[in-house]
Scaffold this motif. Structure first.
Motif, PDB file in Angstrom:
ATOM      1  N   SER A  46       0.844  -1.175   0.000  1.00 31.77           N
ATOM      2  CA  SER A  46       0.000   0.000   0.000  1.00 31.77           C
ATOM      3  C   SER A  46       0.884   1.232   0.000  1.00 31.77           C
ATOM      4  CB  SER A  46      -0.916  -0.005   1.207  1.00 31.77           C
ATOM      5  OG  SER A  46      -0.135   0.005   2.352  1.00 31.77           O
ATOM      6  N   ASN A  47       0.423   2.235  -0.681  1.00 34.91           N
ATOM      7  CA  ASN A  47       1.198   3.452  -0.773  1.00 34.91           C
ATOM      8  C   ASN A  47       0.822   4.359   0.376  1.00 34.91           C
ATOM      9  OD1 ASN A  47       2.019   6.119  -1.461  1.00 34.91           O
ATOM     10  ND2 ASN A  47       2.481   5.285  -3.485  1.00 34.91           N
ATOM     11  N   PRO A  48       1.814   4.783   1.150  1.00 35.15           N
ATOM     12  CA  PRO A  48       1.492   5.569   2.320  1.00 35.15           C
ATOM     13  C   PRO A  48       0.808   6.891   1.986  1.00 35.15           C
ATOM     14  CG  PRO A  48       3.870   5.494   1.924  1.00 35.15           C
ATOM     15  CD  PRO A  48       3.219   4.537   0.990  1.00 35.15           C
ATOM     16  N   ARG A  49       0.996   7.384   0.778  1.00 31.16           N
ATOM     17  CA  ARG A  49       0.409   8.669   0.455  1.00 31.16           C
ATOM     18  C   ARG A  49      -0.956   8.555  -0.221  1.00 31.16           C
ATOM     19  NH1 ARG A  49       5.473  12.082  -1.779  1.00 31.16           N
ATOM     20  NH2 ARG A  49       6.594  10.135  -1.713  1.00 31.16           N
ATOM     21  N   SER A  50      -1.425   7.330  -0.384  1.00 31.20           N
ATOM     22  CA  SER A  50      -2.704   7.155  -1.054  1.00 31.20           C
ATOM     23  C   SER A  50      -3.833   7.705  -0.188  1.00 31.20           C
ATOM     24  CB  SER A  50      -2.984   5.680  -1.263  1.00 31.20           C
ATOM     25  OG  SER A  50      -1.885   5.083  -1.823  1.00 31.20           O
ATOM     26  N   GLN A  51      -4.868   8.176  -0.864  1.00 32.69           N
ATOM     27  CA  GLN A  51      -6.029   8.629  -0.130  1.00 32.69           C
ATOM     28  C   GLN A  51      -7.249   7.852  -0.604  1.00 32.69           C
ATOM     29  OE1 GLN A  51      -6.205  12.583  -1.438  1.00 32.69           O
ATOM     30  NE2 GLN A  51      -4.270  13.141  -0.531  1.00 32.69           N
ATOM     31  N   ASP A  52      -8.153   7.670   0.271  1.00 34.41           N
ATOM     32  CA  ASP A  52      -9.478   7.143  -0.063  1.00 34.41           C
ATOM     33  C   ASP A  52      -9.473   5.708  -0.580  1.00 34.41           C
ATOM     34  OD1 ASP A  52      -9.848  10.228  -1.701  1.00 34.41           O
ATOM     35  OD2 ASP A  52     -10.153   9.773   0.401  1.00 34.41           O
ATOM     36  N   GLU A  53     -10.679   5.231  -0.714  1.00 32.94           N
ATOM     37  CA  GLU A  53     -10.928   3.914  -1.286  1.00 32.94           C
ATOM     38  C   GLU A  53     -10.805   3.991  -2.802  1.00 32.94           C
ATOM     39  OE1 GLU A  53     -12.972   0.856  -1.239  1.00 32.94           O
ATOM     40  OE2 GLU A  53     -11.662   0.457   0.432  1.00 32.94           O
ATOM     41  N   SER A 113     -10.126  -5.253  -1.613  1.00 34.10           N
ATOM     42  CA  SER A 113      -8.678  -5.406  -1.796  1.00 34.10           C
ATOM     43  C   SER A 113      -8.129  -4.436  -2.834  1.00 34.10           C
ATOM     44  CB  SER A 113      -8.311  -6.845  -2.165  1.00 34.10           C
ATOM     45  OG  SER A 113      -8.875  -7.190  -3.387  1.00 34.10           O
ATOM     46  N   LYS A 114      -9.010  -3.819  -3.582  1.00 35.64           N
ATOM     47  CA  LYS A 114      -8.523  -2.918  -4.633  1.00 35.64           C
ATOM     48  C   LYS A 114      -7.713  -1.754  -4.064  1.00 35.64           C
ATOM     49  CE  LYS A 114      -9.968  -0.677  -8.836  1.00 35.64           C
ATOM     50  NZ  LYS A 114     -11.099  -0.233  -9.625  1.00 35.64           N
ATOM     51  N   LYS A 115      -8.067  -1.346  -2.870  1.00 40.21           N
ATOM     52  CA  LYS A 115      -7.354  -0.206  -2.277  1.00 40.21           C
ATOM     53  C   LYS A 115      -5.890  -0.545  -1.943  1.00 40.21           C
ATOM     54  CE  LYS A 115      -8.607  -0.846   2.594  1.00 40.21           C
ATOM     55  NZ  LYS A 115      -8.810  -2.272   2.406  1.00 40.21           N
ATOM     56  N   THR A 407     -11.106  -4.421 -16.323  1.00 35.55           N
ATOM     57  CA  THR A 407      -9.773  -4.124 -15.785  1.00 35.55           C
ATOM     58  C   THR A 407      -9.772  -2.766 -15.094  1.00 35.55           C
ATOM     59  OG1 THR A 407      -9.054  -3.238 -17.916  1.00 35.55           O
ATOM     60  CG2 THR A 407      -8.521  -5.545 -17.433  1.00 35.55           C
ATOM     61  N   THR A 408      -8.905  -2.668 -14.115  1.00 32.17           N
ATOM     62  CA  THR A 408      -8.824  -1.425 -13.355  1.00 32.17           C
ATOM     63  C   THR A 408      -7.812  -0.470 -13.979  1.00 32.17           C
ATOM     64  OG1 THR A 408      -7.151  -2.396 -11.913  1.00 32.17           O
ATOM     65  CG2 THR A 408      -9.436  -2.610 -11.221  1.00 32.17           C
ATOM     66  N   HIS A 409      -7.133  -0.907 -15.031  1.00 37.28           N
ATOM     67  CA  HIS A 409      -6.209  -0.045 -15.771  1.00 37.28           C
ATOM     68  C   HIS A 409      -6.481  -0.201 -17.259  1.00 37.28           C
ATOM     69  CE1 HIS A 409      -3.350   1.363 -12.693  1.00 37.28           C
ATOM     70  NE2 HIS A 409      -3.663   0.236 -12.073  1.00 37.28           N
ATOM     71  N   ALA A 410      -5.988   0.779 -18.021  1.00 32.72           N
ATOM     72  CA  ALA A 410      -6.038   0.674 -19.481  1.00 32.72           C
ATOM     73  C   ALA A 410      -4.678   0.179 -19.957  1.00 32.72           C
ATOM     74  CB  ALA A 410      -6.338   2.034 -20.081  1.00 32.72           C
ATOM     75  N   TYR A 411      -4.646  -0.480 -21.112  1.00 33.74           N
ATOM     76  CA  TYR A 411      -3.399  -1.067 -21.613  1.00 33.74           C
ATOM     77  C   TYR A 411      -3.160  -0.680 -23.068  1.00 33.74           C
ATOM     78  CZ  TYR A 411      -3.731  -3.709 -17.341  1.00 33.74           C
ATOM     79  OH  TYR A 411      -3.819  -4.048 -16.008  1.00 33.74           O
ATOM     80  N   PRO A 412      -1.902  -0.331 -23.391  1.00 34.48           N
ATOM     81  CA  PRO A 412      -1.615   0.048 -24.771  1.00 34.48           C
ATOM     82  C   PRO A 412      -1.400  -1.159 -25.667  1.00 34.48           C
ATOM     83  CG  PRO A 412       0.342   0.374 -23.421  1.00 34.48           C
ATOM     84  CD  PRO A 412      -0.731  -0.165 -22.511  1.00 34.48           C
ATOM     85  N   HIS A 413      -1.769  -1.009 -26.906  1.00 36.83           N
ATOM     86  CA  HIS A 413      -1.588  -2.106 -27.864  1.00 36.83           C
ATOM     87  C   HIS A 413      -1.512  -1.518 -29.260  1.00 36.83           C
ATOM     88  CE1 HIS A 413      -5.699  -1.705 -29.387  1.00 36.83           C
ATOM     89  NE2 HIS A 413      -5.911  -1.225 -28.178  1.00 36.83           N
ATOM     90  N   THR A 422       2.490  -9.561 -19.946  1.00 35.87           N
ATOM     91  CA  THR A 422       3.809  -9.297 -19.381  1.00 35.87           C
ATOM     92  C   THR A 422       3.763  -8.181 -18.353  1.00 35.87           C
ATOM     93  OG1 THR A 422       4.343  -7.748 -21.124  1.00 35.87           O
ATOM     94  CG2 THR A 422       5.030 -10.034 -21.451  1.00 35.87           C
ATOM     95  N   TYR A 423       2.722  -7.441 -18.319  1.00 30.97           N
ATOM     96  CA  TYR A 423       2.743  -6.328 -17.378  1.00 30.97           C
ATOM     97  C   TYR A 423       1.361  -5.895 -16.910  1.00 30.97           C
ATOM     98  CZ  TYR A 423       1.419  -3.472 -21.273  1.00 30.97           C
ATOM     99  OH  TYR A 423       0.726  -2.958 -22.314  1.00 30.97           O
ATOM    100  N   LEU A 424       0.508  -6.845 -16.677  1.00 33.08           N
ATOM    101  CA  LEU A 424      -0.770  -6.501 -16.064  1.00 33.08           C
ATOM    102  C   LEU A 424      -0.515  -5.727 -14.773  1.00 33.08           C
ATOM    103  CD1 LEU A 424      -2.697  -9.812 -16.615  1.00 33.08           C
ATOM    104  CD2 LEU A 424      -3.575  -7.580 -17.237  1.00 33.08           C
ATOM    105  N   LYS A 425      -1.427  -4.843 -14.459  1.00 26.39           N
ATOM    106  CA  LYS A 425      -1.185  -3.958 -13.319  1.00 26.39           C
ATOM    107  C   LYS A 425      -2.176  -4.223 -12.185  1.00 26.39           C
ATOM    108  CE  LYS A 425      -0.232  -0.478 -16.843  1.00 26.39           C
ATOM    109  NZ  LYS A 425      -0.850   0.625 -17.571  1.00 26.39           N
ATOM    110  N   GLY A 426      -1.679  -4.057 -10.966  1.00 24.16           N
ATOM    111  CA  GLY A 426      -2.521  -4.048  -9.775  1.00 24.16           C
ATOM    112  C   GLY A 426      -3.427  -5.258  -9.647  1.00 24.16           C
ATOM    113  N   LEU A 427      -4.681  -4.965  -9.328  1.00 24.00           N
ATOM    114  CA  LEU A 427      -5.662  -6.022  -9.109  1.00 24.00           C
ATOM    115  C   LEU A 427      -5.840  -6.890 -10.362  1.00 24.00           C
ATOM    116  CD1 LEU A 427      -7.907  -7.197  -7.269  1.00 24.00           C
ATOM    117  CD2 LEU A 427      -9.457  -5.536  -8.279  1.00 24.00           C
ATOM    118  N   ASP A 428      -5.706  -6.265 -11.530  1.00 27.39           N
ATOM    119  CA  ASP A 428      -5.897  -7.014 -12.784  1.00 27.39           C
ATOM    120  C   ASP A 428      -4.971  -8.216 -12.841  1.00 27.39           C
ATOM    121  OD1 ASP A 428      -7.424  -4.803 -13.251  1.00 27.39           O
ATOM    122  OD2 ASP A 428      -6.071  -3.909 -14.724  1.00 27.39           O
ATOM    123  N   LYS A 429      -3.719  -8.002 -12.412  1.00 26.71           N
ATOM    124  CA  LYS A 429      -2.774  -9.116 -12.561  1.00 26.71           C
ATOM    125  C   LYS A 429      -2.987 -10.198 -11.513  1.00 26.71           C
ATOM    126  CE  LYS A 429       1.070  -6.630 -10.800  1.00 26.71           C
ATOM    127  NZ  LYS A 429       2.289  -5.940 -11.144  1.00 26.71           N
TER     128      LYS A 429
END
Ligand SMILES: O=C(O)CCC(=O)C(=O)O
Ligand SMILES: [Fe+2]
Length: 567
Positions: A46-53, A113-115, A407-413, A422-429
């Motif tokens: 978890s990132n200490p500077r994150s805010q909110d859900e 768990s997304k947070k 997915t919780t992120h967008a991915y370039p293609h 090779t590089y799914l991010k966060g909850l997606d992976k």
């Protein structure tokens, strides 16, 4: 933010649902069947500077699991019940009830768990090892000593900064596929790496190690690594240097992040603000602004008062030690280099620099696939434990079925290449690799939607459609080629913003436009194999699903019983 297109909400559109678009048995996406091993990464710190859900409320109408009613059938095509958990008509009442309960529990775990998933990290490095920056002057008559800045040495700093400003060019950004200059959007200076050099190294300073850990940590024994490519030198100078909200231009399908390194020149303002899924992180590196100094004084005073007379001695000692880390022996504070790295699909902006010079090196971060022979790690994440227990339950989708996660992120293609695995991010992976390592089928589909009227002026469907393969083209063109494929997907999130930003991401990118690369929001579809009572486990995927729905990623799909891959 103003630059991102507004997509009408579901409510605005629901009244205008258009007829079902044509189905298409398009080619099997090699993107999904790629032989490339999946690099299994996770970031669950978890990132200490994150805010909110983070996770948007999945947006179900009521608290209790609701099954689509009989009347509401043909639910594959109905927009109204989206994304409610669907009724599987062939299940016994008991199995149905248990399946629903499990699905709701899983959805809740995903929500909470997304947070825990970070999208940015940062830090600071004291300039105990001197850092030098040299550049090519526009005017050859300048001496080498005039085209050089050193940190922490401040000899000739003011004159040389003025010279550097003179030798730089206005910074551009990408908009609608073109590279443009517009000071209302971005006011900054830039220099290409061919025009400057520095001995600053993000590897030896430990930054890349931290970035790998926070943003690209592997699920597997061999961590996938990160390659940082120096991209630009930038100056945002007072009184109004800034960069409004944007996402960074994707440079290749493996480009997952951006790194900004701020060299220690006095400036005020210029905070970097990142936003993702309603969560905001701010990196404020101003170090000489009067306002900031005043604010800090006030905060310090207040903190002192609160501490009162019984101030904890240990705290003071710790504070002193912390300060000491950045102090030279003579007590002088050593200026620090500040840095931040983030997933480049996350919206970010640089607030106006009110005075001084905010001097930065920017790097593009690429994922380098891991060793395909490496073994999966056993991770003790609650989400993974829950996945395993779900699959062991004979009452959960006993005949098999599909789970879906936007997915919780967008991915370039590009049209030809997509290496999301090779590089799914966060909850997606975690979702992808968790289910895959437990033997389920996983595949990824672009979310294709269009709120614009179609060619004939008819409104589009208001709900997201899953594309069959990744392709860069006009939305209008793509829209006719999508393939719903998976009929009864039990959606585990609504997707929120993800559902709105569709196949073509907002046309304003950071930096220059890149040709033939787009971000796409996606959906991960998990194929849950059926449960065989006699064998006491889940069956092969091909025994559960139809031929055309077998486009799973290549790993672990051939097992007879899923439990065999769990040992
Ligand atoms: O300087 C920063 O903090 C961010 C700059 C940025 O967003 C970019 O160059 O795309
Ligand atoms: Fe950017």
């Amino acid at each position: 933010m103003d630059d991102h297109p507004h997509y009408p909400s579901d409510k605005e559109e629901d009244e205008n649902v258009a007829s079902s678009p044509t189905q298409c048995d398009g080619p099997n996406p090699d993107l999904i069947r790629s032989d490339e091993e999946s690099a299994v990464e996770t970031d669950y710190g978890s990132n200490p500077r994150s805010q909110d859900e983070v996770l948007s409320n999945p947006g179900y109408d009521d608290e209790t699991p609701s099954i689509s009613s009989e009347e509401n059938k043909s639910n594959e095509e109905s927009d109204d019940d989206f994304p409610q958990i669907r009724k599987n008509q062939e299940l016994s009442e008991d199995d149905q009830a248990e399946t629903l309960e499990i699905l709701f529990d899983l959805r809740e775990t995903l929500t909470t768990s997304k947070k825990d998933f970070v999208f940015a990290c940062g830090g600071s490095i004291p300039t105990t090892t001197p850092v030098t920056l040299r550049w090519d002057p526009q005017n050859d008559s300048k001496l080498a000593s005039q085209c050089k800045l050193s940190f922490p040495d401040t000899t000739n700093q003011e004159d040389n900064i003025a010279a550097l400003v003179n030798d730089m060019l206005p910074a551009s950004f990408g908009h609608g596929g073109e590279t443009v200059y517009d000071e209302t959007y971005r006011k900054a200076l830039q220099l290409d790496p061919s025009k400057f050099s520095t001995n600053f190294c993000p590897y030896t300073t430990g930054i890349i190690k931290e970035v790998t850990h926070a943003l690209a940590q592997s699920f597997r024994a061999e961590a996938s690594s990160v390659r940082a490519e120096l991209y630009k030198l930038n100056i945002y100078q007072g009184p109004s240097g800034h960069f409004r909200s944007h996402v960074d231009t994707p440079r290749s399908p493996t480009h997952f992040g951006s790194l900004v390194v701020c060299l220690p020149l006095p400036h005020s303002g210029g905070a970097l603000e990142l936003e993702h899924n309603d969560k905001t992180i701010i990196f404020d590196w101003s170090n000489s602004g009067e306002q900031k100094a005043d604010e800090q004084d006030e905060q310090d005073e207040q903190a002192e008062q609160e501490k009162g007379e019984e101030a904890d001695e240990q705290d003071e000692q710790d504070e002193a030690e912390e300060q000491g880390e950045n102090e030279e022996e003579d007590g002088q504070e050593v200026p620090s280099i500040q840095w931040a790295a983030f997933y480049s699909d996350c919206t970010h902006q640089v607030h106006p620099v009110t005075s001084g010079h905010r001097l930065t090196l920017t790097y593009n971060l690429y994922a380098v696939p891991h060793d395909p022979l490496s073994k999966p790690l056993t991770l003790d994440l609650p989400l993974l434990r829950q996945m395993k227990s779900i699959l062991s339950n004979p009452h959960f989708l006993p005949k098999g079925g599909y789970l879906g996660l936007f997915t919780t992120h967008a991915y370039p293609h590009t049209s030809a290449s997509f290496s999301i695995k090779t590089y799914l991010k966060g909850l997606d992976k975690v979702f992808w690799h968790g289910f895959q390592s437990l033997g389920c089928g996983v595949c990824l589909r672009p979310v294709v939607d269009n709120h614009e009227p179609d060619y004939f002026g008819n409104p589009r469907r208001s709900k997201p459609n899953l594309g069959n393969y990744f392709k860069i083209c006009q939305i209008d063109q793509f829209h006719r080629e999508y393939d719903l494929g998976f009929k009864e997907v039990h959606w585990l999130n609504e997707g929120g913003k993800e559902r709105e930003a569709q196949y073509c991401y907002p046309s304003t990118y950071g930096n220059e436009a890149a040709a033939s690369l787009e971000y796409s929001w996606c959906a991960i579809i998990v194929g849950i194999p059926g449960y065989d009572e006699e064998l006491g486990g889940r069956m092969r995927l091909e025994k559960t699903f139809e031929e055309r729905e077998k486009n799973w990623d290549d790993r672990d799909c051939e097992v007879r019983l899923l439990s065999e891959v769990w040992e």
